[in-house]
Motif scaffolding. Structure first.
Motif, short mmCIF file in Angstrom:
data_model
loop_
_atom_site.label_atom_id
_atom_site.label_comp_id
_atom_site.label_asym_id
_atom_site.label_seq_id
_atom_site.Cartn_x
_atom_site.Cartn_y
_atom_site.Cartn_z
N GLY A 166 -47.51 7.98 65.04
CA GLY A 166 -48.87 7.17 66.23
C GLY A 166 -48.42 6.67 67.56
N PRO A 191 -55.31 6.69 63.74
CA PRO A 191 -54.97 7.98 63.31
C PRO A 191 -54.43 8.88 62.52
CG PRO A 191 -53.89 6.72 65.81
CD PRO A 191 -53.58 5.96 64.23
N GLU A 192 -55.91 9.95 62.08
CA GLU A 192 -56.10 10.19 61.19
C GLU A 192 -56.47 11.40 60.65
OE1 GLU A 192 -57.01 8.35 57.18
OE2 GLU A 192 -58.75 7.23 59.26
N ASP A 194 -59.01 14.91 62.61
CA ASP A 194 -58.49 15.78 63.66
C ASP A 194 -58.38 15.64 64.80
OD1 ASP A 194 -57.41 17.26 61.24
OD2 ASP A 194 -58.53 18.91 61.68
N GLU A 196 -58.74 12.40 66.35
CA GLU A 196 -57.89 11.25 66.60
C GLU A 196 -56.90 11.60 66.93
OE1 GLU A 196 -59.75 7.37 64.16
OE2 GLU A 196 -58.70 9.04 62.75
N THR A 197 -56.61 12.83 66.96
CA THR A 197 -55.12 13.18 66.74
C THR A 197 -55.30 14.32 68.26
OG1 THR A 197 -55.20 14.47 65.32
CG2 THR A 197 -54.22 12.14 64.90
N TRP A 201 -51.88 10.69 68.89
CA TRP A 201 -51.88 10.09 68.16
C TRP A 201 -52.84 8.49 68.24
CZ3 TRP A 201 -51.12 11.80 62.77
CH2 TRP A 201 -50.75 13.17 62.61
N SER A 222 -57.76 9.92 71.07
CA SER A 222 -57.33 10.90 71.53
C SER A 222 -56.40 10.56 72.48
CB SER A 222 -58.14 12.35 71.05
OG SER A 222 -57.53 12.63 69.69
#
Length: 340
Positions: A166, A191-192, A194, A196-197, A201, A222
């Motif tokens: 990321g 970021p981990e 959905d 957040e990405t 990321w 995001s």
């Protein structure tokens, strides 16, 4: 719209200023944020949040002609520490991305820098460059915020780590002084999930609120369009804030876009308070989703504010962005200070 006791009368509080930071000091609200041209640090003040839009805006620092502080001046924050004023900002030597190591995500070349003013009034005196914060390694770094908890100053910021997928994660360290870290950086979140990405990321834009025996650390994730959203970490006051185990990460975002009120991409927040001490959430958002060109250069992320209530258990009730009551621009033109 009539005044409602314990609320913010109008929104946005400042047009075309993203990454808003509001500090209430001695009864006055001080405001800064990213200027759409990304070439300066600006400051304005008012006795009420709703008067910040009409307040005079003063440029307190401008980018260098060249060198590490010459491009893309992002997300300045103003803080008051030990009787002096400090601005934390991100700056880059150029306006293009880079890949620092093979396999790493492409990022800009930002680093975190500090300005200091020892005058009582931040609109007077001299803003002195205290230089780059040495975070322990050289990579994309931005969005630094300062907080003093139980007499200890911490820096919280976003930075890329080459061994973590990321663009940026959130780190914390104790400070020796307002421009020097006293401890190594500790990563609190990456970021981990959905949400957040999406697009990028990213964990960035941290802010800290201490209330009711707990420490609330918000951040944004995001890309910066409609998918931008706010997340939350929580720790107990008195716990070791440099221990990741002290923090609990909420799996879902706490503030997201709301088409029903025409607010999109809420994030990069700060916290302030009403005169009686009621917490206020400050953040930016857009009023549309159709962005012409690179979203980075769309000027219409507006600074907004709303009261942050708490439930009987002391948990923040984040709710949803409130609707606008002040007309906002829909063109790409950058307004003059105090415009509209």
């Amino acid at each position: 719209m009539g005044r409602v006791s314990g609320s913010v009368e109008v929104n946005p509080i400042v047009l075309q200023r993203a990454d808003p930071c509001v500090l209430r000091h001695d009864g006055t609200y001080y405001f800064t944020g990213s200027h759409p041209l990304y070439d300066r640090v600006v400051l304005r003040r008012a006795d009420r949040l709703e008067d910040l839009q009409a307040a005079e805006e003063v440029t307190i620092w401008e980018r260098h002609a060249d060198g590490p502080m010459s491009h893309l001046i992002w997300a300045p924050e103003i803080h008051r520490v030990d009787g002096a004023w400090y601005v934390y900002l991100a700056a880059a030597p150029d306006d293009h991305g880079t890949v620092d190591v093979p396999g790493a995500a492409e990022t800009f070349n930002h680093r975190v820098f500090v300005l200091e003013n020892t005058a009582d009034d931040p609109f007077t005196g001299e803003w002195v460059e205290r230089g780059q914060v040495d975070t322990g390694w050289e990579s994309f770094a931005l969005d630094a915020t300062s907080v003093v908890v139980e007499g200890v100053q911490y820096l919280v910021w976003a930075q890329q780590a080459f061994d973590v997928r990321g663009h940026s994660n959130i780190y914390i360290a104790r400070m020796a002084n307002p421009w020097t870290l006293a401890t190594p950086a500790v990563m609190l979140t990456q970021p981990e999930h959905d949400w957040e990405t999406v697009g990028f990321w990213v964990n960035e834009g941290p802010s800290v609120l201490v209330r009711g025996g707990r420490v609330f650390l918000t951040y944004s994730a995001s890309a910066t369009g409609v998918e931008y959203a706010m997340g939350l970490l929580t720790a107990d006051l008195g716990s070791d804030l440099l221990d990741p185990a002290s923090w609990t990460k909420s799996p879902a975002p706490v503030l997201v876009s709301d088409p029903s009120v025409g607010q999109y991409g809420p994030g990069h927040n700060s916290f302030t308070e009403l005169p009686g001490g009621t917490p206020v959430l400050v953040y930016h958002a857009r009023t549309y989703t159709d962005i012409a060109g690179d979203p980075l250069w769309d000027p219409n992320r507006h600074a907004r504010a709303q009261v942050l209530p708490f439930d009987e258990d002391g948990n923040p009730v984040w709710g949803t962005p409130v609707a606008d009551t002040r007309p906002v621009p829909t063109s790409q033109e950058v307004l003059p200070p105090g415009g509209m």
